[in-house]
Design an enzyme around this catalytic site. Structure first.
Site, short mmCIF file in Angstrom:
data_model
loop_
_atom_site.label_atom_id
_atom_site.label_comp_id
_atom_site.label_asym_id
_atom_site.label_seq_id
_atom_site.Cartn_x
_atom_site.Cartn_y
_atom_site.Cartn_z
N THR A 248 0.82 -1.21 0.00
CA THR A 248 0.00 0.00 0.00
C THR A 248 0.85 1.26 0.00
O THR A 248 2.00 1.24 0.48
CB THR A 248 -0.88 0.00 1.27
N ASP A 249 0.26 2.34 -0.48
CA ASP A 249 0.98 3.63 -0.42
C ASP A 249 1.06 4.17 1.00
O ASP A 249 1.80 5.11 1.28
CB ASP A 249 0.34 4.66 -1.36
N GLU A 250 0.27 3.59 1.93
CA GLU A 250 0.25 4.11 3.30
C GLU A 250 1.59 3.92 4.01
O GLU A 250 1.84 4.56 5.03
CB GLU A 250 -0.88 3.47 4.12
N TYR B 102 -1.92 -0.35 10.97
CA TYR B 102 -2.04 -1.05 9.68
C TYR B 102 -0.83 -0.78 8.81
O TYR B 102 -0.17 -1.70 8.32
CB TYR B 102 -3.33 -0.63 8.95
N LYS C 184 2.17 -3.23 7.36
CA LYS C 184 2.44 -3.42 5.92
C LYS C 184 3.89 -3.02 5.61
O LYS C 184 4.57 -3.68 4.83
CB LYS C 184 1.47 -2.61 5.05
P1 NAD Z 1 -9.71 -7.33 2.17
O1 NAD Z 1 -9.72 -7.01 3.62
O2 NAD Z 1 -10.90 -7.07 1.34
O3 NAD Z 1 -9.32 -8.86 1.96
C1 NAD Z 1 -8.30 -9.49 2.67
C2 NAD Z 1 -8.44 -11.00 2.49
O4 NAD Z 1 -7.40 -11.63 3.24
C3 NAD Z 1 -9.77 -11.55 2.99
O5 NAD Z 1 -10.33 -12.42 2.03
C4 NAD Z 1 -9.39 -12.30 4.26
O6 NAD Z 1 -10.24 -13.41 4.53
C5 NAD Z 1 -7.97 -12.73 3.94
N1 NAD Z 1 -7.18 -12.94 5.17
C6 NAD Z 1 -7.11 -12.13 6.25
N2 NAD Z 1 -6.32 -12.68 7.19
C7 NAD Z 1 -5.88 -13.87 6.69
C8 NAD Z 1 -5.04 -14.90 7.19
N3 NAD Z 1 -4.49 -14.82 8.41
N4 NAD Z 1 -4.80 -15.96 6.40
C9 NAD Z 1 -5.36 -16.06 5.17
N5 NAD Z 1 -6.18 -15.12 4.66
C10 NAD Z 1 -6.45 -14.03 5.40
O7 NAD Z 1 -8.43 -6.55 1.61
P2 NAD Z 1 -8.22 -5.81 0.20
O8 NAD Z 1 -8.73 -4.43 0.31
O9 NAD Z 1 -8.69 -6.69 -0.90
O10 NAD Z 1 -6.64 -5.74 0.17
C11 NAD Z 1 -5.86 -6.81 -0.35
C12 NAD Z 1 -4.38 -6.46 -0.26
O11 NAD Z 1 -4.13 -5.26 -0.96
C13 NAD Z 1 -3.92 -6.20 1.18
O12 NAD Z 1 -2.63 -6.73 1.32
C14 NAD Z 1 -3.90 -4.69 1.30
O13 NAD Z 1 -2.94 -4.28 2.24
C15 NAD Z 1 -3.52 -4.29 -0.11
N6 NAD Z 1 -4.01 -2.97 -0.56
C16 NAD Z 1 -5.32 -2.63 -0.42
C17 NAD Z 1 -5.76 -1.40 -0.92
C18 NAD Z 1 -7.21 -0.98 -0.82
O14 NAD Z 1 -7.53 0.17 -1.15
N7 NAD Z 1 -8.12 -1.84 -0.41
C19 NAD Z 1 -4.86 -0.53 -1.53
C20 NAD Z 1 -3.51 -0.92 -1.63
C21 NAD Z 1 -3.10 -2.15 -1.15
O1 DAU Z 2 -4.13 3.97 0.46
C1 DAU Z 2 -4.36 2.60 0.36
C2 DAU Z 2 -5.17 2.13 1.54
O2 DAU Z 2 -6.50 2.61 1.33
C3 DAU Z 2 -5.18 0.62 1.72
O3 DAU Z 2 -3.89 0.17 1.98
C4 DAU Z 2 -6.12 0.21 2.84
O4 DAU Z 2 -6.20 -1.21 2.91
C5 DAU Z 2 -7.50 0.77 2.55
O5 DAU Z 2 -8.34 0.49 3.65
C6 DAU Z 2 -7.44 2.27 2.32
O6 DAU Z 2 -7.15 2.98 3.54
P1 DAU Z 2 -7.90 4.34 3.94
O7 DAU Z 2 -7.85 4.49 5.39
O8 DAU Z 2 -7.44 5.47 3.10
O9 DAU Z 2 -9.41 3.95 3.43
P2 DAU Z 2 -10.84 4.19 4.09
O10 DAU Z 2 -11.84 3.81 3.06
O11 DAU Z 2 -10.93 3.59 5.43
O12 DAU Z 2 -10.87 5.78 4.27
C7 DAU Z 2 -10.71 6.66 3.16
C8 DAU Z 2 -10.75 8.07 3.72
O13 DAU Z 2 -12.08 8.34 4.21
C9 DAU Z 2 -9.83 8.31 4.90
O14 DAU Z 2 -9.32 9.63 4.85
C10 DAU Z 2 -10.75 8.16 6.12
C11 DAU Z 2 -12.07 8.66 5.60
N1 DAU Z 2 -13.26 8.03 6.20
C12 DAU Z 2 -13.35 6.67 6.22
C13 DAU Z 2 -14.42 6.04 6.79
C14 DAU Z 2 -14.50 4.52 6.83
C15 DAU Z 2 -14.29 8.82 6.72
O15 DAU Z 2 -14.23 10.07 6.67
N2 DAU Z 2 -15.36 8.19 7.26
C16 DAU Z 2 -15.48 6.82 7.34
O16 DAU Z 2 -16.48 6.31 7.89
#
Ligand code: NAD
Ligand code: DAU
Length: 353
Positions: free
Chosen positions: A135-137, A160, A164
């Protein structure tokens, strides 16, 4: 990596949001691959995301926990994987604030277990690749200006992102120390079909449908760079096949939005879909207590993947959002399933609602 030498691919976290898009992409596109999806099916994992391909001859699923080293080692000794695409993670920042240990367990320990098991396979297979999705975080927070590049120093702020960042460091360390072939990508915020409604966009879509408050953290002036999940899956496909071993690629949408502006756009699109009066959904916006340690701004410089691999996002934000909204309307049953049970408890705790 030569395409026809790749036979057995392990995708972890393939029942989650991004993982299910990656699994579908690989199963549908590469009929000569055997794709094994390993997922623990936590609250975020959902086999309903994979209905379309669950009967495909080149697909199989195994339920298991990557933090269980014995399970992981057994799995690797029974399957000679040619590549691992590692997405399994605890992924939600707010949950990491209330339960950091689960994030260390899955994101750090789980990744190290996969790396250890991969070392054994890689010894006999020069084409093996460990692809870590991150992730970019990990780069921390930007001020009003600037972009994260692959050279930006790590500076994670949430449990988180710290977990990562740690997993990224372990992947690189296994490359340097033991010669494990790896690639890492760091992506910005994804949105699209199948996203669990704890994240901003699906949470707000669901709340608008139900006429519930839209809890905007702080003043709403936090900025994120949004990418449609199918564009991320394309980037992952490209990096897995054409990325240079030992390299990192940043993936982003060149699409920055302040949360409050994004929320208002979503409200306008939803009013149209629901035939509500203009401005009806905006009335649901409620400013709530800020997220502790809330990063002000993320923005990705995706020049490297664009110039070296020719990737760029294929859909505009409006197209992607419309597609996403339509998906949630067409999959009300999916939404009902995932918002019952534990979700109600989570929602009550997180939003005191
Ligand atoms: P998600 O939470 O939707 O899915 C995560 C999956 O991992 C789930 O299916 C869960 O059951 C599985 N999992 C969790 N713990 C586990 C364990 N101990 N063993 C096996 N499986 C397990 O997540 P996502 O949003 O699809 O993100 C997927 C990947 O991409 C993550 O590594 C996340 O850090 C990265 N990522 C997410 C975003 C985003 O915006 N969602 C952006 C950049 C990177
Ligand atoms: O940047 C990549 C990341 O983006 C991933 O690595 C993470 O897995 C993914 O969860 C996401 O993280 P964020 O914290 O940016 O996403 P989230 O959707 O939780 O929040 C997006 C923005 O909105 C953030 O600034 C927090 C704000 N927010 C979020 C929620 C859930 C609110 O204002 N209200 C809310 O209820």
């Amino acid at each position: 990596m030569k395409k026809n030498t790749l036979k057995n691919i392990l995708i972890t976290g393939g029942a989650g949001f991004i993982g299910s898009h990656v699994v579908r992409q690989f199963v549908n596109k590469y009929s000569n691959y055997r794709v094994l999806n390993l997922d623990a099916l936590t609250y975020a994992g959902n086999l309903e995301n994979l209905k379309e391909i669950e009967q495909a001859p080149n697909y199989s699923f195994v339920k298991g926990d990557i933090a269980d080293a014995d399970f992981v080692n057994d799995l690797f000794s029974q399957n000679h994987f040619d590549g691992v695409i590692h997405l399994a993670a605890e992924s939600h920042v707010d949950r990491s604030i209330t339960d950091p240990v689960s994030f260390v367990r899955t994101n750090v320990l789980g990744t190290v277990n996969l790396l250890n098991a991969s070392l054994q396979v890689a010894k006999d297979n020069p084409d093996f690749l460990f692809y870590h999705i991150s992730t970019d975080e990990v780069y921390g927070s930007l001020g009003k200006e600037g972009l994260f590049t692959e050279k930006t120093a790590y500076d994670p702020n949430s449990p988180y992102s710290a977990s990562k960042a740690s997993s990224d460091h372990f992947v690189r360390a296994y490359g340097e120390t033991y010669g494990l072939p790896y690639v890492i990508s760091n992506c910005s915020n994804n949105y699209g079909p199948n996203q669990f409604p704890e994240k901003l966009i699906p949470l707000f879509i669901n709340n608008i449908i139900q006429n519930k408050a839209l809890p905007v953290y702080g003043d709403g002036n936090y900025t994120r760079d949004w990418l449609f999940v199918k564009d991320h899956a394309e980037a992952i496909d490209l990096i897995f096949h054409k990325g240079k071993k030992g390299e990192t690629y940043n993936v982003g949408g060149f699409n920055e939005w302040k949360n409050i502006d994004l929320t208002k756009l979503l409200c306008r699109l939803m009013d149209k879909k629901l035939n509500r009066q203009e401005g009806a959904s905006e009335k649901l916006i409620t400013f709530v207590k800020d997220r502790p340690g809330h990063d002000l701004r993320y923005a990705i410089d995706a020049t490297k993947i664009n110039q070296e691999l020719g990737w760029k996002p294929s859909v505009t934000f409006e197209e992607g959002l419309e597609n996403t909204i339509d998906w949630y309307f067409e999959n009300q049953e999916w939404l009902d399933h995932v918002t019952s049970g534990d979700y109600l408890e989570y929602y009550k705790k997180q939003y005191q609602a």
